[in-house]
Design a protein around this motif. Structure first.
Motif, PDB file in Angstrom:
ATOM      1  N   ARG A  72      27.772  26.454  33.126  1.00 42.22           N
ATOM      2  CA  ARG A  72      26.578  26.670  32.293  1.00 42.22           C
ATOM      3  C   ARG A  72      26.933  27.608  31.144  1.00 42.22           C
ATOM      4  NH1 ARG A  72      22.305  28.723  36.721  1.00 42.22           N
ATOM      5  NH2 ARG A  72      22.883  30.591  35.554  1.00 42.22           N
ATOM      6  N   THR A  73      26.103  27.586  30.119  1.00 42.99           N
ATOM      7  CA  THR A  73      26.383  28.413  28.943  1.00 42.99           C
ATOM      8  C   THR A  73      26.207  29.897  29.224  1.00 42.99           C
ATOM      9  OG1 THR A  73      24.107  28.113  28.166  1.00 42.99           O
ATOM     10  CG2 THR A  73      25.773  26.574  27.324  1.00 42.99           C
ATOM     11  N   PHE A 240      32.761  45.899  33.407  1.00 42.94           N
ATOM     12  CA  PHE A 240      33.993  45.845  34.193  1.00 42.94           C
ATOM     13  C   PHE A 240      33.724  45.231  35.563  1.00 42.94           C
ATOM     14  CE2 PHE A 240      35.187  49.175  31.150  1.00 42.94           C
ATOM     15  CZ  PHE A 240      36.472  48.790  30.830  1.00 42.94           C
ATOM     16  N   LYS A 241      32.659  45.658  36.210  1.00 45.30           N
ATOM     17  CA  LYS A 241      32.323  45.127  37.524  1.00 45.30           C
ATOM     18  C   LYS A 241      31.038  44.309  37.450  1.00 45.30           C
ATOM     19  CE  LYS A 241      31.411  46.227  42.343  1.00 45.30           C
ATOM     20  NZ  LYS A 241      31.108  47.260  43.359  1.00 45.30           N
ATOM     21  N   VAL A 242      31.117  43.084  37.934  1.00 41.02           N
ATOM     22  CA  VAL A 242      29.959  42.188  37.955  1.00 41.02           C
ATOM     23  C   VAL A 242      28.991  42.657  39.043  1.00 41.02           C
ATOM     24  CG1 VAL A 242      29.212  39.818  38.443  1.00 41.02           C
ATOM     25  CG2 VAL A 242      31.258  40.236  37.041  1.00 41.02           C
ATOM     26  N   ASN A 248      26.584  34.937  41.105  1.00 43.70           N
ATOM     27  CA  ASN A 248      26.517  33.472  41.077  1.00 43.70           C
ATOM     28  C   ASN A 248      26.856  32.894  39.710  1.00 43.70           C
ATOM     29  OD1 ASN A 248      25.812  33.338  43.782  1.00 43.70           O
ATOM     30  ND2 ASN A 248      23.603  33.393  43.366  1.00 43.70           N
ATOM     31  N   ARG A 249      26.927  33.745  38.712  1.00 45.51           N
ATOM     32  CA  ARG A 249      27.277  33.262  37.369  1.00 45.51           C
ATOM     33  C   ARG A 249      28.744  33.471  37.020  1.00 45.51           C
ATOM     34  NH1 ARG A 249      24.537  35.631  32.892  1.00 45.51           N
ATOM     35  NH2 ARG A 249      23.681  37.370  34.080  1.00 45.51           N
ATOM     36  N   SER A 292      32.426  38.904  30.512  1.00 41.59           N
ATOM     37  CA  SER A 292      31.344  38.720  29.547  1.00 41.59           C
ATOM     38  C   SER A 292      30.937  37.252  29.483  1.00 41.59           C
ATOM     39  CB  SER A 292      31.787  39.195  28.154  1.00 41.59           C
ATOM     40  OG  SER A 292      30.698  39.240  27.243  1.00 41.59           O
ATOM     41  N   THR A 293      29.903  36.985  28.699  1.00 44.79           N
ATOM     42  CA  THR A 293      29.461  35.624  28.392  1.00 44.79           C
ATOM     43  C   THR A 293      29.728  35.341  26.919  1.00 44.79           C
ATOM     44  OG1 THR A 293      27.240  36.357  27.782  1.00 44.79           O
ATOM     45  CG2 THR A 293      27.594  35.771  30.100  1.00 44.79           C
ATOM     46  N   THR A 294      29.682  34.079  26.547  1.00 40.12           N
ATOM     47  CA  THR A 294      29.846  33.757  25.127  1.00 40.12           C
ATOM     48  C   THR A 294      28.724  34.378  24.301  1.00 40.12           C
ATOM     49  OG1 THR A 294      28.719  31.640  25.513  1.00 40.12           O
ATOM     50  CG2 THR A 294      31.138  31.608  25.472  1.00 40.12           C
TER      51      THR A 294
END
Length: 419
Positions: A72-73, A240-242, A248-249, A292-294
């Motif tokens: 997913r985006t 740094f840490k999710v 889940n992403r 990170s995400t886009t």
């Protein structure tokens, strides 16, 4: 009659813009589907902005090839060396505050780097070596432009430096446990590959800069990022840490096998857990540690394209951004390496000297991450592009980003013709 004439012109412009966007969308769709269907990528997401507006934002393939979970985006990626740009901005924030100078020796802040030594002779039988004194100290500028002589463990193309780092226990910063201070003090004891200021040597320079940020600011690197960069830019998915609500992403890492792509379940680099973004006690690597995400990273890039501000929040001054995106490699450094490679303070650059091999405009800055995440930002055309996948040791790593740049610039009408 005049109103009808204006209406016709408006419709023509609108239809032309729609046609351009449709052509661009179709071209990126075709490339992405081809890459996924031919098993060249397991999954890929592309975000393209122009004038701070989304032109394209789609995901293809899988976030987890084993579970066949669609990408997913808004998925979160290990961005590895894309961390370097953020750390470089953090350093320049301190520079703007008058707390450091670019030509300060790093030993002014980290005394362990005083009197650096340069590799002379190496014995492959036991990885022992001799050194000669460095002709000068390593500076903050050297670290920002990768001319310190510090190399990279594991991924260096120099087997001598690889062996020396491995014997000493120096690591890449990708999922390694430890404490930043201790890791950098260990690195300071290792020989340099080259004399400072004489060659571009891609290495742990930005990890040292991350430690510099901690020392000068007096706060941990992750806290500095959060207060000075992420919060002003509303970057809520970069860390740094999710966190547990983001787990889940997080995209799994894949690797190419004889049977296609497989999920990486083994350790990576220096025996790090591939799920390191979920672990505690990972050292804060300013060169490779972030996820990170886009969409989040696009905010950071748009800030740079805007000359240091984003939606009313200023992170850097416009002249600071200009300095960071100006070539910092001397003719001596250029003659020592790739003659068309140019680099600023944290970014690879498109300049007049290398425009002939680049589709983006002169002034474009870019870089990528070890798991094959890619970005570029073109201030001349106000374009921000991100291409993220998640692959371990992808061959011809940089070609993926180049493919998308070529397609974008071939199919999007630009406001100017690049020289």
């Amino acid at each position: 009659m005049y109103k009808q004439f204006l209406t016709i012109i408006f419709c023509a412009i609108t239809l032309n813009g729609f046609s351009q966007n449709t052509k661009l969308e179709t071209s990126i769709d075709d490339l992405s589907n081809r890459l996924v269907n031919s098993q060249e990528v397991a999954g890929i997401t592309i975000l393209l902005l122009k004038d701070d507006e989304v032109l394209y934002n789609k995901a293809f393939g899988y976030a987890d090839v084993e579970a066949m979970r669609p990408l997913r985006t808004d998925n979160i990626f290990r961005i590895a060396s894309q961390t370097k740009a953020i750390t470089s901005v953090a350093v320049m924030i301190l520079w703007e505050q008058g707390k450091i100078l670019l030509d300060d020796p790093i030993s002014k802040y980290v005394p362990q780097f005083k009197n650096p030594q340069v590799l002379d002779k190496f014995n492959p039988a036991d990885s022992s070596y001799t050194t000669v004194p460095a002709q000068r100290e390593i500076t903050v500028r050297d670290l920002l432009r990768h001319t310190s002589g510090i190399d990279y463990p594991t991924i260096s193309d120099d087997t001598k430096m690889q062996a020396i780092y491995a014997k000493a226990g120096a690591v890449t910063g990708i999922g390694n446990k430890g404490v930043l201070k201790e890791r950098m003090e260990l690195l300071a004891k290792q020989p340099l590959r080259y004399q400072p200021g004489t060659a571009f040597t891609y290495g742990l320079n930005t990890d040292v800069l991350g430690y510099l940020v901690e020392i000068v600011s007096g706060i941990p690197l992750d806290k500095f990022f959060q207060t000075k960069i992420f919060a002003p830019l509303r970057m809520t998915d970069t860390q740094f840490k999710v966190s547990q609500d983001q787990v889940n992403r997080l995209v799994t890492v894949s690797e190419k096998t004889d049977k296609g792509f497989a999920k990486v379940n083994h350790t990576i680099y220096e025996n790090s857990n591939v799920a390191y973004p979920l672990e505690d006690e990972i050292y804060l690597s300013g060169g490779a540690g972030l996820t990170s995400t886009t969409a989040d990273y696009a905010k950071f890039l748009q800030m740079m394209v805007n000359g240091g501000s984003y939606h009313g929040k200023r992170v850097l001054g416009a002249k600071t951004v200009e300095l960071m995106t100006t070539n910092q490699l001397s003719q001596e450094v250029i003659s020592h390496g790739d003659p068309v490679f140019r680099f600023g303070l944290g970014f690879e650059l498109v300049t007049e000297e290398n425009k002939f091999i680049n589709a983006p405009s002169v002034g474009t800055f870019s870089w990528s991450g070890a798991f094959s995440t890619h970005y570029w930002a073109d201030p001349k055309e106000n374009i921000v592009g991100l291409v993220f996948t998640q692959e371990y040791f992808r061959p011809n790593h940089n070609d993926l980003g180049t493919l998308y740049k070529n397609v974008v610039y071939a199919n999007l009408e630009m406001r100017t013709t690049s020289k």
